[in-house]
Write a protein that holds these residues in place. Structure first.
Motif, PDB file in Angstrom:
ATOM      1  N   ALA A   1     -34.745  -9.921  -6.700  1.00 38.48           N
ATOM      2  CA  ALA A   1     -33.745 -10.016  -7.767  1.00 38.48           C
ATOM      3  C   ALA A   1     -32.695  -8.926  -7.621  1.00 38.48           C
ATOM      4  N   VAL A   2     -33.124  -7.733  -7.225  1.00 37.58           N
ATOM      5  CA  VAL A   2     -32.174  -6.647  -6.959  1.00 37.58           C
ATOM      6  C   VAL A   2     -31.260  -7.033  -5.795  1.00 37.58           C
ATOM      7  N   ALA A   3     -31.843  -7.581  -4.728  1.00 36.98           N
ATOM      8  CA  ALA A   3     -31.039  -7.993  -3.574  1.00 36.98           C
ATOM      9  C   ALA A   3     -30.016  -9.046  -3.966  1.00 36.98           C
ATOM     10  N   LEU A   4     -30.438 -10.017  -4.787  1.00 32.94           N
ATOM     11  CA  LEU A   4     -29.516 -11.068  -5.212  1.00 32.94           C
ATOM     12  C   LEU A   4     -28.393 -10.501  -6.084  1.00 32.94           C
ATOM     13  N   ALA A   5     -28.731  -9.537  -6.950  1.00 32.05           N
ATOM     14  CA  ALA A   5     -27.700  -8.897  -7.778  1.00 32.05           C
ATOM     15  C   ALA A   5     -26.695  -8.149  -6.900  1.00 32.05           C
ATOM     16  N   ARG A   6     -27.198  -7.458  -5.876  1.00 26.36           N
ATOM     17  CA  ARG A   6     -26.306  -6.715  -4.979  1.00 26.36           C
ATOM     18  C   ARG A   6     -25.415  -7.675  -4.184  1.00 26.36           C
ATOM     19  N   ILE A   7     -25.978  -8.782  -3.753  1.00 26.83           N
ATOM     20  CA  ILE A   7     -25.196  -9.766  -2.993  1.00 26.83           C
ATOM     21  C   ILE A   7     -24.082 -10.344  -3.856  1.00 26.83           C
TER      22      ILE A   7
ATOM     23  N   GLY B   1     -29.337  -9.498 -11.685  1.00 23.86           N
ATOM     24  CA  GLY B   1     -29.908 -10.700 -11.086  1.00 23.86           C
ATOM     25  C   GLY B   1     -31.253 -10.990 -11.709  1.00 23.86           C
ATOM     26  N   GLY B   2     -31.478 -12.225 -12.103  1.00 24.26           N
ATOM     27  CA  GLY B   2     -32.741 -12.580 -12.751  1.00 24.26           C
ATOM     28  C   GLY B   2     -33.418 -13.746 -12.081  1.00 24.26           C
ATOM     29  N   GLY B   3     -34.685 -13.565 -11.721  1.00 20.08           N
ATOM     30  CA  GLY B   3     -35.515 -14.660 -11.222  1.00 20.08           C
ATOM     31  C   GLY B   3     -36.448 -15.094 -12.332  1.00 20.08           C
ATOM     32  N   PHE B   4     -36.264 -16.309 -12.857  1.00 20.17           N
ATOM     33  CA  PHE B   4     -36.985 -16.769 -14.045  1.00 20.17           C
ATOM     34  C   PHE B   4     -37.947 -17.904 -13.726  1.00 20.17           C
ATOM     35  N   ALA B   5     -39.161 -17.778 -14.209  1.00 18.78           N
ATOM     36  CA  ALA B   5     -40.063 -18.922 -14.221  1.00 18.78           C
ATOM     37  C   ALA B   5     -39.430 -20.004 -15.097  1.00 18.78           C
TER      38      ALA B   5
ATOM     39  N   ALA C   1     -38.822 -12.398 -14.148  1.00 22.80           N
ATOM     40  CA  ALA C   1     -39.202 -12.887 -15.474  1.00 22.80           C
ATOM     41  C   ALA C   1     -40.212 -14.018 -15.319  1.00 22.80           C
ATOM     42  N   GLY C   2     -41.484 -13.704 -15.495  1.00 21.43           N
ATOM     43  CA  GLY C   2     -42.534 -14.676 -15.279  1.00 21.43           C
ATOM     44  C   GLY C   2     -43.205 -15.149 -16.538  1.00 21.43           C
ATOM     45  N   GLY C   3     -44.219 -15.956 -16.366  1.00 24.48           N
ATOM     46  CA  GLY C   3     -44.925 -16.517 -17.512  1.00 24.48           C
ATOM     47  C   GLY C   3     -45.868 -15.554 -18.174  1.00 24.48           C
ATOM     48  N   THR C   4     -46.176 -14.424 -17.521  1.00 21.11           N
ATOM     49  CA  THR C   4     -47.080 -13.429 -18.090  1.00 21.11           C
ATOM     50  C   THR C   4     -46.336 -12.219 -18.619  1.00 21.11           C
ATOM     51  N   ARG C   5     -45.352 -11.753 -17.858  1.00 14.50           N
ATOM     52  CA  ARG C   5     -44.558 -10.606 -18.297  1.00 14.50           C
ATOM     53  C   ARG C   5     -43.227 -10.595 -17.572  1.00 14.50           C
ATOM     54  N   THR C   6     -42.342  -9.704 -18.005  1.00 17.63           N
ATOM     55  CA  THR C   6     -41.039  -9.502 -17.394  1.00 17.63           C
ATOM     56  C   THR C   6     -40.988  -8.105 -16.817  1.00 17.63           C
ATOM     57  N   ARG C   7     -40.527  -7.989 -15.580  1.00 14.49           N
ATOM     58  CA  ARG C   7     -40.343  -6.688 -14.967  1.00 14.49           C
ATOM     59  C   ARG C   7     -38.872  -6.512 -14.642  1.00 14.49           C
TER      60      ARG C   7
ATOM     61  N   THR D   1     -21.144  -9.264 -13.428  1.00 12.51           N
ATOM     62  CA  THR D   1     -21.795 -10.321 -12.664  1.00 12.51           C
ATOM     63  C   THR D   1     -23.224 -10.510 -13.135  1.00 12.51           C
ATOM     64  N   VAL D   2     -23.573 -11.752 -13.501  1.00 15.00           N
ATOM     65  CA  VAL D   2     -24.932 -12.097 -13.897  1.00 15.00           C
ATOM     66  C   VAL D   2     -25.354 -13.314 -13.081  1.00 15.00           C
ATOM     67  N   ALA D   3     -26.406 -13.155 -12.279  1.00 15.85           N
ATOM     68  CA  ALA D   3     -26.883 -14.239 -11.426  1.00 15.85           C
ATOM     69  C   ALA D   3     -28.262 -14.680 -11.893  1.00 15.85           C
ATOM     70  N   ILE D   4     -28.446 -16.004 -12.050  1.00 15.44           N
ATOM     71  CA  ILE D   4     -29.716 -16.570 -12.509  1.00 15.44           C
ATOM     72  C   ILE D   4     -30.302 -17.460 -11.415  1.00 15.44           C
ATOM     73  N   GLY D   5     -31.577 -17.271 -11.155  1.00 14.25           N
ATOM     74  CA  GLY D   5     -32.282 -18.127 -10.213  1.00 14.25           C
ATOM     75  C   GLY D   5     -33.717 -18.303 -10.668  1.00 14.25           C
ATOM     76  N   SER D   6     -34.526 -18.932  -9.844  1.00 16.14           N
ATOM     77  CA  SER D   6     -35.938 -19.087 -10.182  1.00 16.14           C
ATOM     78  C   SER D   6     -36.714 -17.858  -9.743  1.00 16.14           C
ATOM     79  N   ASP D   7     -37.899 -17.678 -10.312  1.00 17.79           N
ATOM     80  CA  ASP D   7     -38.737 -16.560  -9.904  1.00 17.79           C
ATOM     81  C   ASP D   7     -39.163 -16.716  -8.443  1.00 17.79           C
ATOM     82  N   ILE D   8     -39.263 -17.953  -7.975  1.00 15.54           N
ATOM     83  CA  ILE D   8     -39.667 -18.173  -6.587  1.00 15.54           C
ATOM     84  C   ILE D   8     -38.508 -17.851  -5.639  1.00 15.54           C
ATOM     85  N   GLU D   9     -37.299 -18.198  -6.027  1.00 14.97           N
ATOM     86  CA  GLU D   9     -36.135 -17.832  -5.214  1.00 14.97           C
ATOM     87  C   GLU D   9     -36.029 -16.311  -5.095  1.00 14.97           C
ATOM     88  N   ALA D  10     -36.299 -15.612  -6.197  1.00 12.34           N
ATOM     89  CA  ALA D  10     -36.278 -14.148  -6.167  1.00 12.34           C
ATOM     90  C   ALA D  10     -37.403 -13.605  -5.297  1.00 12.34           C
TER      91      ALA D  10
END
Length: 345
Positions: free
Chosen positions: A333-339, A84-88, A24-30, A120-129
């Motif tokens: 983000a997929v890897a973090l969700a699986r973990i 799992g979500g990596g957010f700006a 989830a970035g500042g331009t679009r979400t994938r 399970t819902v995991a939130i992190g930064s887009d850079i961590e993802a």
């Protein structure tokens, strides 16, 4: 927003558990739908921007729901077990981080809206993802982003523990696309007012901004030395309003102009790109890296064909570091969700 991704890029085994990763970035979400067992991607979708600090909560929820709807077919949503979500604008290191809280609220609402009841819902930064998108989904090392903005981070146990720059266009983002574009305009203006030497950037930037042919340094075949004081003043008076009318980060769009001029061996353009690589290397150096430590990079300036990839790689090599590039944070983000899903089994 029309998605340019495939909604279904693979077959889902009947009854298999699924996970969703969000970049989830500042331009679009994938959004990426994947098999929980092996991480194989089976669906993708996109939505609007989702910076957790700058996009209002209703729009943030809408854009996340848009991406989720396109990535996860209706009949498979009940099988999603983790997201799992990596957010700006967010971080996973601090549970009370305002960006993280916004992201969690919006994602929870979006999941409810599309009918996904993941445990399970995991939130992190887009850079961590993005860091976790490197081969092997590393947990520790250094991350570097160089696109419109620029930031370097130390990642420890999959969370950011130290940050260098990323301070935005007004205060930082040194070596970024914005920084390069700003330096290019500065070089053009200095050529025009007499403080700087000749550079092809003045002509190229004028054309990029739509200045009339007669206002450019090359008009009528003249060179910089034949550019009259009147002509130089007219150029400045035309260029400044056009630049000031844009959003500041628009200057990042001028980075390819600098690359073009550097390929033509323009000294000013070459110097700008060299200084940009120096700035990024300085950001990594400030994280006190250890020899052999992994540096995962993302952003348009550092891709396989990125203009700063080669010079930065050389600078990092001198520090005993190597550069690994990833396209984005989707696979991370997929890897973090699986973990996270595995931890709760």
């Amino acid at each position: 927003m029309n998605s340019d991704l495939n909604q279904a890029s693979g077959r889902v085994a009947p009854g298999s558990a699924l996970v969703v990763g969000l970049d989830a970035g500042g331009t679009r979400t994938r959004a990426v739908l994947a098999d929980a067992a092996d991480g194989r991607v089976v669906g993708e979708g996109a939505g609007g921007p989702a910076n957790a600090l700058t996009v209002p909560l209703p729009q943030l929820t809408e854009h996340l729901a848009e991406a989720l709807t396109r990535a996860v077919p209706q009949g498979e949503r009940e099988r999603v077990v983790a997201v799992g979500g990596g957010f700006a604008g967010a971080t996973g290191a601090d549970e009370e981080d305002p960006g993280r809280l916004n992201a969690l609220r919006a994602l929870t609402a979006a999941l409810r809206q599309v009918g996904i009841t993941a445990d399970t819902v995991a939130i992190g930064s887009d850079i961590e993802a993005a860091f976790a998108s490197a081969p092997g989904a590393p947990a520790d090392g250094l991350a570097l982003v160089a696109g419109t903005g620029a930031v370097a981070m130390r990642v420890t146990d999959r969370h950011c523990t130290a940050t260098v720059d990323g301070d935005g266009w007004l205060l930082g983002d040194d070596g970024s696309g914005f920084w390069i574009g700003r330096e290019a305009v500065r070089a053009a203006l200095r050529m025009a007012d007499g403080r700087g030497g000749p550079t092809a950037l003045a002509d190229l930037i004028g054309r990029e901004l739509g200045l009339p042919e007669e206002a450019l340094p090359s008009a009528g075949g003249r060179g910089a030395r034949e550019w009259s004081r009147f002509g130089r003043e007219a150029y400045r008076m035309r260029l400044l309003p056009l630049v000031m009318a844009q959003r500041p980060t628009w200057l990042a769009r001028l980075a390819p102009v600098v690359v073009e001029a550097a390929r033509g061996r323009d000294g000013a353009a070459e110097a700008i790109l060299a200084r940009a690589a120096d700035q990024l290397a300085d950001s990594v150096r400030a994280l006190e890296p250890r020899v052999g430590e992994r540096v995962v990079a993302t952003g348009g300036l550092l891709g396989p064909d990125g203009p700063l990839t080669a010079p930065l790689t050389a600078r990092l090599h001198a520090l005993g570091l190597t550069l690994d590039w990833v396209a984005d944070g989707c696979r991370g983000a997929v890897a973090l969700a699986r973990i996270e899903y595995g931890r709760h089994q």
